[in-house]
Each structure stands twice: as structure tokens, then as C-alpha cells.
Scaffold this active site. Structure first.
Site, PDB file in Angstrom:
ATOM      1  N   TYR A 171       0.865  -1.175   0.000  1.00  0.00           N
ATOM      2  CA  TYR A 171       0.000   0.000   0.000  1.00  0.00           C
ATOM      3  C   TYR A 171       0.902   1.225   0.000  1.00  0.00           C
ATOM      4  CZ  TYR A 171      -3.278  -3.589   1.338  1.00  0.00           C
ATOM      5  OH  TYR A 171      -4.026  -4.737   1.368  1.00  0.00           O
ATOM      6  N   TYR A 172       0.969   1.907  -1.140  1.00  0.00           N
ATOM      7  CA  TYR A 172       1.790   3.099  -1.251  1.00  0.00           C
ATOM      8  C   TYR A 172       0.976   4.290  -0.792  1.00  0.00           C
ATOM      9  CZ  TYR A 172       5.297   0.415  -3.667  1.00  0.00           C
ATOM     10  OH  TYR A 172       6.262  -0.504  -3.956  1.00  0.00           O
ATOM     11  N   LEU A 173       1.660   5.257  -0.188  1.00  0.00           N
ATOM     12  CA  LEU A 173       1.000   6.420   0.393  1.00  0.00           C
ATOM     13  C   LEU A 173       1.555   7.689  -0.231  1.00  0.00           C
ATOM     14  CD1 LEU A 173       1.601   4.910   3.845  1.00  0.00           C
ATOM     15  CD2 LEU A 173      -0.702   5.444   3.083  1.00  0.00           C
TER      16      LEU A 173
END
Length: 184
Positions: free
Chosen positions: A36-38
Site C-alpha cells: 500500500y503506497y502512500l
């Protein structure tokens, strides 16, 4: 710590695994990884060639789940995916995501893959089956500083050639970038 990394599209996974075993690599863990990239609304992290990621890894043989928060700095050369990398572990994926969300960082398109590890000395090979993208492998060496980076890169380039691939086969885009650029 600096992760020196080459990424290549896999032509034949079975053949690659056989080659690695013949070269003395040992099979490691088999994992399902959800990344999960932010980033914030303006894309300030990605716009500076950096990454902030929370990875949920499930060991496919034991079922054990680990969560890791990773910062990746800008690429250090144009040939590879070499970057400064910092990591910490968390027991609670949902709370970690909520903390970043509260600070204005939202999750971007998730990257889901099954990853097989092979190891020899300081070299790690990851064979990835990435949802919506296909099969890839990564050659990695972790070094302590930039002085060790060039020697590690040369070692990986030599292994790449021994495996039947060339420098022109190297992919310098992240899985996230490739997924975001897929046609609808």
C-alpha cells in the site's frame, strides 16, 4: 542502508529457478505481499522520486503475517532501482494506515504479488508474479553506503548476464508506476 536492485521481466520462471539452483542459490520463503503506497493529494512523495509504503507479507507455508513501513529515497542512478531504504515493523496494519491518513497521506493503487525468494551470499533474488502485470525477477544486494554501491551493481549485472539477460532488459519503473500506466 542502500538497496541495489535490478528488475527484469521473466521469460520463463521454471528455467530461471533451475538456473538459480544450479548456481548455488537456496530457496527461501514464498510470500503473498500486498503493498500500500502512500502519498498526499499533490503527489509530493512520488514527485520527488521517493516512496512511502506499508507492506503486508503473509508467509504461504506458515501463515505468519508481518507488516513493514518502508521509506525509499530517490533513485541513485539511471541503470537500476538503487535507493536509500529505511524500514520499521508494525503489528497493526490498519492503525498504521489510519495514522498516515490522519496526516493527509492516502493509499494509492495497491500492488499485490506472490514472491519467491532465493538467496546466495549477499544476493537475494525475488521472483514476482504481480497481479495485472505478469512475472518479473529482482536481483538485490543491500549495502551500507554509496561507496559499496558500484561494486554491488557490477556483481548484479554479471549475474544478470549469466542468467541470459542483458542490460537493455532492465526495468527502472516500479510496479506501482507500471500499474498506474496500464490502459483502462
Amino acid at each position: 542502508m542502500i538497496e541495489v536492485e535490478l528488475k527484469i521481466f521473466v521469460k520463463n520462471i521454471t528455467r530461471l529457478e533451475e538456473q538459480l539452483l544450479k548456481k548455488g542459490f537456496t530457496e527461501g520463503n514464498s510470500l503473498k505481499e500486498s503493498d500500500y503506497y502512500l502519498d498526499d493529494e499533490s503527489g509530493s512523495i512520488r514527485n520527488h522520486d521517493q516512496a512511502l509504503r506499508i507492506r503486508c507479507s503473509q508467509d504461504l507455508s506458515s501463515g505468519v503475517i508481518t507488516n513493514t513501513i518502508t521509506y525509499k529515497g530517490p533513485k541513485l542512478d539511471t541503470i537500476s532501482m538503487t535507493r536509500k531504504e529505511l524500514e520499521i515493523h508494525t503489528d497493526n496494519l490498519e492503525t498504521a494506515i489510519e495514522i498516515f491518513s490522519s496526516l493527509g497521506y492516502k493509499t494509492i493503487y495497491p500492488v499485490i504479488k506472490q514472491r519467491e525468494y532465493f538467496n546466495k551470499d549477499k544476493i537475494t533474488v525475488c521472483i514476482d508474479q504481480v497481479e495485472h502485470l505478469g512475472n518479473f525477477f529482482e536481483l538485490e544486494i543491500i549495502v551500507e553506503n554509496e561507496l559499496e554501491k558500484n561494486a554491488a551493481l557490477e556483481q548484479l549485472l554479471e549475474l544478470l548476464e549469466e542468467l541470459g539477460y542483458q542490460k537493455k532488459d532492465i526495468i527502472t519503473k516500479s510496479y506501482l508506476s507500471m500499474l498506474q500506466n496500464l490502459p483502462n
